[in-house]
Write a protein that holds these residues in place. Structure first.
Motif, PDB file in Angstrom:
ATOM      1  N   LEU A 113      -3.285  12.618   2.650  1.00  0.00           N
ATOM      2  CA  LEU A 113      -3.757  11.763   1.556  1.00  0.00           C
ATOM      3  C   LEU A 113      -3.306  10.324   1.767  1.00  0.00           C
ATOM      4  CD1 LEU A 113      -5.098  11.719  -1.291  1.00  0.00           C
ATOM      5  CD2 LEU A 113      -2.794  11.837  -2.192  1.00  0.00           C
ATOM      6  N   LEU A 114      -2.018  10.189   2.118  1.00  0.00           N
ATOM      7  CA  LEU A 114      -1.469   8.843   2.248  1.00  0.00           C
ATOM      8  C   LEU A 114      -2.036   8.101   3.448  1.00  0.00           C
ATOM      9  CD1 LEU A 114       0.352   9.829   0.050  1.00  0.00           C
ATOM     10  CD2 LEU A 114       2.301   8.970   1.286  1.00  0.00           C
ATOM     11  N   GLY A 115      -2.418   8.879   4.471  1.00  0.00           N
ATOM     12  CA  GLY A 115      -2.927   8.235   5.672  1.00  0.00           C
ATOM     13  C   GLY A 115      -4.397   7.855   5.554  1.00  0.00           C
ATOM     14  N   TRP A 116      -4.991   8.240   4.463  1.00  0.00           N
ATOM     15  CA  TRP A 116      -6.402   7.970   4.253  1.00  0.00           C
ATOM     16  C   TRP A 116      -6.555   6.497   3.910  1.00  0.00           C
ATOM     17  CZ3 TRP A 116      -9.552  11.657   0.621  1.00  0.00           C
ATOM     18  CH2 TRP A 116     -10.912  11.448   0.858  1.00  0.00           C
ATOM     19  N   GLU A 117      -7.088   5.754   4.872  1.00  0.00           N
ATOM     20  CA  GLU A 117      -7.144   4.298   4.751  1.00  0.00           C
ATOM     21  C   GLU A 117      -7.800   3.857   3.444  1.00  0.00           C
ATOM     22  OE1 GLU A 117      -5.713   2.172   6.680  1.00  0.00           O
ATOM     23  OE2 GLU A 117      -6.523   0.462   5.588  1.00  0.00           O
ATOM     24  N   ALA A 118      -8.904   4.504   3.089  1.00  0.00           N
ATOM     25  CA  ALA A 118      -9.662   4.066   1.918  1.00  0.00           C
ATOM     26  C   ALA A 118      -8.830   4.172   0.646  1.00  0.00           C
ATOM     27  CB  ALA A 118     -10.939   4.893   1.787  1.00  0.00           C
ATOM     28  N   VAL A 119      -7.986   5.220   0.578  1.00  0.00           N
ATOM     29  CA  VAL A 119      -7.177   5.405  -0.627  1.00  0.00           C
ATOM     30  C   VAL A 119      -6.226   4.228  -0.798  1.00  0.00           C
ATOM     31  CG1 VAL A 119      -5.504   6.891  -1.762  1.00  0.00           C
ATOM     32  CG2 VAL A 119      -7.349   7.892  -0.423  1.00  0.00           C
ATOM     33  N   GLY A 120      -5.545   3.873   0.301  1.00  0.00           N
ATOM     34  CA  GLY A 120      -4.597   2.772   0.239  1.00  0.00           C
ATOM     35  C   GLY A 120      -5.274   1.480  -0.159  1.00  0.00           C
ATOM     36  N   LEU A 165      -6.215   1.449  -3.807  1.00  0.00           N
ATOM     37  CA  LEU A 165      -5.057   1.289  -4.679  1.00  0.00           C
ATOM     38  C   LEU A 165      -4.570  -0.149  -4.681  1.00  0.00           C
ATOM     39  CD1 LEU A 165      -2.943   4.464  -4.060  1.00  0.00           C
ATOM     40  CD2 LEU A 165      -3.905   3.672  -6.204  1.00  0.00           C
ATOM     41  N   LEU A 166      -4.661  -0.795  -3.537  1.00  0.00           N
ATOM     42  CA  LEU A 166      -4.191  -2.175  -3.458  1.00  0.00           C
ATOM     43  C   LEU A 166      -5.078  -3.068  -4.319  1.00  0.00           C
ATOM     44  CD1 LEU A 166      -2.049  -3.810  -1.937  1.00  0.00           C
ATOM     45  CD2 LEU A 166      -3.808  -4.427  -0.316  1.00  0.00           C
ATOM     46  N   VAL A 167      -6.367  -2.791  -4.298  1.00  0.00           N
ATOM     47  CA  VAL A 167      -7.280  -3.615  -5.084  1.00  0.00           C
ATOM     48  C   VAL A 167      -7.193  -3.249  -6.561  1.00  0.00           C
ATOM     49  CG1 VAL A 167      -9.679  -4.259  -5.396  1.00  0.00           C
ATOM     50  CG2 VAL A 167      -8.806  -3.870  -3.114  1.00  0.00           C
ATOM     51  N   TYR A 168      -7.097  -1.966  -6.838  1.00  0.00           N
ATOM     52  CA  TYR A 168      -7.068  -1.528  -8.238  1.00  0.00           C
ATOM     53  C   TYR A 168      -5.803  -0.726  -8.522  1.00  0.00           C
ATOM     54  CZ  TYR A 168     -12.014  -2.606  -7.809  1.00  0.00           C
ATOM     55  OH  TYR A 168     -13.196  -3.237  -7.580  1.00  0.00           O
ATOM     56  N   PRO A 169      -4.633  -1.408  -8.590  1.00  0.00           N
ATOM     57  CA  PRO A 169      -3.402  -0.640  -8.824  1.00  0.00           C
ATOM     58  C   PRO A 169      -3.428   0.083 -10.168  1.00  0.00           C
ATOM     59  CG  PRO A 169      -2.977  -3.001  -8.817  1.00  0.00           C
ATOM     60  CD  PRO A 169      -4.397  -2.834  -8.457  1.00  0.00           C
ATOM     61  N   LYS A 224       0.844  -1.195   0.000  1.00  0.00           N
ATOM     62  CA  LYS A 224       0.000   0.000   0.000  1.00  0.00           C
ATOM     63  C   LYS A 224       0.874   1.239   0.000  1.00  0.00           C
ATOM     64  CE  LYS A 224      -3.865  -1.453   2.720  1.00  0.00           C
ATOM     65  NZ  LYS A 224      -4.440  -1.319   4.051  1.00  0.00           N
ATOM     66  N   LEU A 225       1.895   1.204   0.868  1.00  0.00           N
ATOM     67  CA  LEU A 225       2.755   2.370   1.009  1.00  0.00           C
ATOM     68  C   LEU A 225       3.454   2.669  -0.316  1.00  0.00           C
ATOM     69  CD1 LEU A 225       3.237   4.059   3.457  1.00  0.00           C
ATOM     70  CD2 LEU A 225       5.425   2.937   3.716  1.00  0.00           C
ATOM     71  N   LEU A 226       3.938   1.596  -0.944  1.00  0.00           N
ATOM     72  CA  LEU A 226       4.612   1.787  -2.232  1.00  0.00           C
ATOM     73  C   LEU A 226       3.642   2.370  -3.250  1.00  0.00           C
ATOM     74  CD1 LEU A 226       6.814  -1.403  -2.575  1.00  0.00           C
ATOM     75  CD2 LEU A 226       7.541   0.942  -2.219  1.00  0.00           C
ATOM     76  N   LEU A 227       2.429   1.819  -3.256  1.00  0.00           N
ATOM     77  CA  LEU A 227       1.455   2.294  -4.226  1.00  0.00           C
ATOM     78  C   LEU A 227       1.024   3.721  -3.930  1.00  0.00           C
ATOM     79  CD1 LEU A 227      -0.708  -0.892  -4.649  1.00  0.00           C
ATOM     80  CD2 LEU A 227       0.633   0.231  -6.405  1.00  0.00           C
TER      81      LEU A 227
END
Lengths: 516, 327
Positions: A466-473, A476-480, A320-323
């Motif tokens: 932005l990065l700390g927003w759980e939903a965003v991570g 992104l993990l599901v839809y890179p 997630k962090l990388l993405l």
């Protein structure tokens, strides 16, 4: 474009795969036996209603097909919309018919809002009318109940709620084995069988001027022998809203309730003058297995490389962090090229934000403060030694690492277990950053260095949010493939020739008044 | 009326060039990346200038290794004043000016004392790339210290005024002079408080003056008027800038000059990413001039045609200045 397309395709695929496993698959069977006293006797079977939540897999099977003694046709009743199969026999005698429906129930919560419909004056009258056998609206007992409600409501909704409460709670269940006797009997004895309870509620609603109708259907569960259920739909706020006084559901029914007949309490009915006799109905509901390929969806397949969710859970955080980093870069690019906020280093703010997200932000800040002050003190001390750049930077790096290591150890000694992740701050970046800050202060003065530092903090904060927003991570993990959109955004920013926001301020005095 | 923000359409109507457009429409299109070392490395710039007969400050010594640093003071024995600068420095970083030397002690024009070991440390910092673009290994140039021309002396405090000419397709489109102040620490950087004055391109005379975005008429340290100063040997300077732009083969550059009391205008450096502050000095956008040059016929880019084009651009600038004054 490619990003949007693949996003759409993938989300549809995932949805389909999940649904085919989670959907409820049921086979509903009607078994009906009857005796036809005369040729031309008629029997009517109501079919399961198809809507947003429930669909039919394939065509229903009717086992009367091909029986030369039976003629059948489909009708759709108005205004209720119930679909019926009308079976007409050509000879008198005993008959057995069977029907099978393969139902698919969509998983998830039922939608609370039904379709708004218009009720014509005729329809309205129909759903308010007095039906002596089942819904005796014009009756003194009914009026008595309504009189009881008087003064306890101001809005229609309150009245509805009072009536529902009355039917669902105050009217009790009959003793096992005994029966209740129609709506009027119920209002006298205050006990009701399930069907009578629904009928009582519908009668009271109609008497109160709210269009209401009975609904017959099933609760889906695995059973060789199921009873049909009856509940009520009341027309309120331009929609037909379900109320089940027996089970207590109001305004929305669980998805596993299948409607078969609206405006009627029986699924299979027969009527004069062509009535059949000895009518016996049995209903069975059996669970069906999901499709074989849905079960095999997670078979090894090179395309799974693109599905990051199958990785072990421990790796999700890192992935997630990388993405998220490109998102941080996007924020940085926006700030630098569109707004015009200068920062120390290009990706330093995004990396800081990422490490703060990875650790928790308090220990991140503490570590950063320690590292920066250690670095500065070290830098000031070794300034006197006059060293070449690389060895000098290395000394700062070493100092910082020693401080961090002993700091962590000291915290541990004080039994404040530090988040180990906080140590993973990009130390090398901090080291070069310290050198940059130092040189900037020397060369361009404290004010400019302060501006840069402020810009860095602002950008890093935005990145962090932005990065700390759980939903965003998670998304992104599901839809890179979202990053195809990110790249598109980078191209758009890269080709942006408009003014930066700070230029609107910087050049504000240059506006030539004569051009206006 | 004083406003806090200009609307983008106002800026566009006034022909202001923004950084994004400068980068995308002018720098990327006109300046091939491979030619950047010619301006980023002052040694190469100097070589090109010398090959084309364009005056530059005389080079005393070039240091490329730490061995050279050890031998340094001997290499320039006999020179009392000189300037040390990194070959690939940016924005005046790492420039050390020595005004006089007494034995082993060197003194900057500002009066700071510099010992031999200070000097060696500075040189090795330059060599290790501390002040350089990209931060890699660099060379240190030791060169002739410019003695500011008397005409400019009264407006130069603790430093040397420099003259920047922006050239597009080898046509000078705007020029300004940057005057160091006490506030700017002797450096000619506008954001540090140096004053910029626009230069009329046909006469070489300054007009207007801006300090930190505000209009100024006199030098804050000396109270000397900064408009109407005539840059010495202006035609020679302009000609040198055009020849340098042709030799460098870069489409969009800024050339920085200083005017030496003896040698006249010499090229200090060229810049492939010249800043936009010149628009503030002129109180006018640069785009009308750039677009005029972009639309120029081939004849207008050389010889007499080019001089006529410069005159035309300058006339337009004067009209603009008068119009603003009238308002």
């Amino acid at each position: 474009m490619v990003g949007l397309l693949s996003l759409w395709v993938r989300s549809a695929q995932r949805d389909a795969a999940r649904r085919s496993l989670e959907d409820g698959l049921w086979r509903l069977t009607y078994r009906v036996s009857f005796t036809a006293p005369t040729p031309g006797s008629e029997l009517r079977l109501a079919l399961p209603n198809v809507d947003d939540n429930i669909s039919l897999d394939g065509e229903p099977d009717f086992f009367d097909d091909g029986d030369p003694a039976i003629a059948s046709r489909m009708v759709k009743l108005t205004p209720s919309g119930t679909r019926e199969r009308v079976i007409t026999v050509k000879r008198e005698g005993d008959y057995r018919v069977m029907a099978e429906f393969d139902l698919r129930v969509r998983s998830g919560s039922p939608s609370a809002d039904g379709k708004p419909t218009h009720l014509s004056a005729n329809e309205r009258a129909r759903y308010l009318r007095h039906e002596p056998d089942s819904l005796p609206v014009n009756n003194r007992s009914v009026s008595r109940v309504l009189a009881e409600a008087e003064g306890k409501w101001t809005t229609q909704e309150e009245l509805l709620e009072w009536l529902f409460e009355y039917c669902a709670v105050q009217i009790k269940q009959p003793a096992p084995g005994s029966q209740s006797d129609g709506v009027l009997g119920v209002l006298d004895s205050m006990v009701a069988s399930p069907t009578d309870r629904a009928q009582t509620f519908a009668t009271l609603c109609r008497a109160a001027g709210m269009p209401a109708r009975l609904v017959a259907g099933f609760e889906l569960r695995n059973s060789e022998e199921v009873e049909q259920r009856v509940w009520v739909e009341v027309f309120r706020q331009n929609t037909w809203t379900p109320f089940d006084p027996e089970y207590g559901y109001s305004r929305v029914m669980p998805v596993d309730h299948v409607v078969t007949r609206r405006d009627g309490r029986r699924i299979v009915r027969t009527s004069l003058p062509n009535a059949v006799t000895n009518l016996k109905t049995r209903y069975a509901i059996v669970r069906r297995a999901p499709a074989a390929d849905a079960l095999r969806a997670d078979m090894k397949n090179p395309l799974q490389v693109f599905d990051l969710t199958r990785m072990p859970v421990e790796m999700h955080e890192v992935l997630k962090l990388l993405l998220l980093l490109p998102m941080g870069a996007l924020v940085t690019a926006l700030f630098r090229n569109v707004i015009g906020v200068p920062t120390f280093g290009t990706f330093a703010p995004a990396l800081f934000a990422a490490s703060f997200v990875y650790a928790d932000w308090i220990s991140g800040l503490v570590v950063l403060a320690v590292v920066l002050s250690a670095g500065f003190i070290g830098r000031t001390l070794i300034e006197r030694l006059r060293l070449l750049m690389v060895p000098r930077l290395s000394i700062i790096l070493t100092t910082i690492i020693l401080c961090v290591v002993f700091g962590v150890s000291a915290l541990d000694y004080l039994e404040l277990t530090p988040s180990a992740n906080a140590v993973l701050l990009p130390l090398v970046i901090v080291t070069t950053l310290i050198e940059r800050i130092y040189v900037t202060i020397e060369e361009d003065g404290v004010t400019n260095a302060g501006k840069l530092a402020l810009g860095t903090v602002v950008v890093a904060t935005c990145c962090f949010l932005l990065l700390g927003w759980e939903a965003v991570g998670r998304t992104l993990l599901v839809y890179p493939e979202i990053h195809l959109l990110t790249i598109a955004a980078f191209i758009a920013i890269g080709r942006y020739t408009g003014y930066r926001l700070v230029e609107l301020w910087r050049f504000r005095d240059l506006v030539d008044p004569s051009t206006n | 009326m004083q406003r806090f923000f200009a609307s983008p359409s106002d800026l566009r109507a006034s022909g202001i060039l923004g950084i994004n457009r400068r980068n995308l429409s002018y720098i990327i299109d006109s300046n091939p990346r491979g030619l950047y070392p010619r301006v980023d490395n002052k040694l190469i710039t100097k070589t090109i200038c010398e090959a084309n007969g364009i005056p530059v400050p005389e080079t005393y010594n070039v240091l490329t290794s730490h061995g050279d640093v050890k031998r340094f003071p001997e290499a320039i024995r006999g020179r009392n004043d000189f300037v040390v600068k990194p070959a690939r420095g940016a924005a005046g970083r790492g420039v050390l000016v020595i005004g006089e030397s007494v034995g082993n002690l060197y003194i900057t024009p500002g009066g700071r004392r510099v010992t031999v070991s200070d000097l060696r440390y500075h040189l090795s910092a330059v060599l290790s790339g501390l002040y350089s673009l990209g931060g890699g290994m660099d060379a240190a140039i030791v060169e002739h210290r410019i003695v500011t021309h008397p005409v400019l002396q009264s407006v130069a405090i603790e430093g040397t005024p420099d003259i920047r000419v922006i050239l597009y397709r080898c046509v000078p489109v705007m020029a300004m002079v940057r005057l160091p102040t006490t506030a700017s620490g002797g450096r000619a950087n506008l954001h540090q408080g140096a004053i910029a004055a626009a230069v009329d391109m046909t006469t070489g005379r300054t007009f207007g003056g801006v300090s930190k975005g505000r209009m100024v008429d006199v030098h804050p340290d000396t109270e000397v008027s900064i408009s109407g100063i005539e840059i010495p040997s202006w035609d020679q300077l302009l000609d040198a800038s055009m020849r340098l732009a042709e030799a460098l083969e870069l489409g969009y550059i800024g050339v920085d000059f200083v005017v030496d009391a003896e040698k006249g205008p010499v090229v200090l450096e060229a810049n492939a990413r010249p800043g936009l502050a010149i628009q503030v000095a002129h109180r006018r956008g640069i785009r009308p001039a750039l677009e005029r040059v972009a639309a120029a016929t081939p004849d207008e880019l050389h010889g007499k045609g080019r001089l006529a084009l410069i005159a035309e651009i300058t006339d337009e600038a004067r009209r603009h200045a008068r119009r603003r004054e009238g308002l």
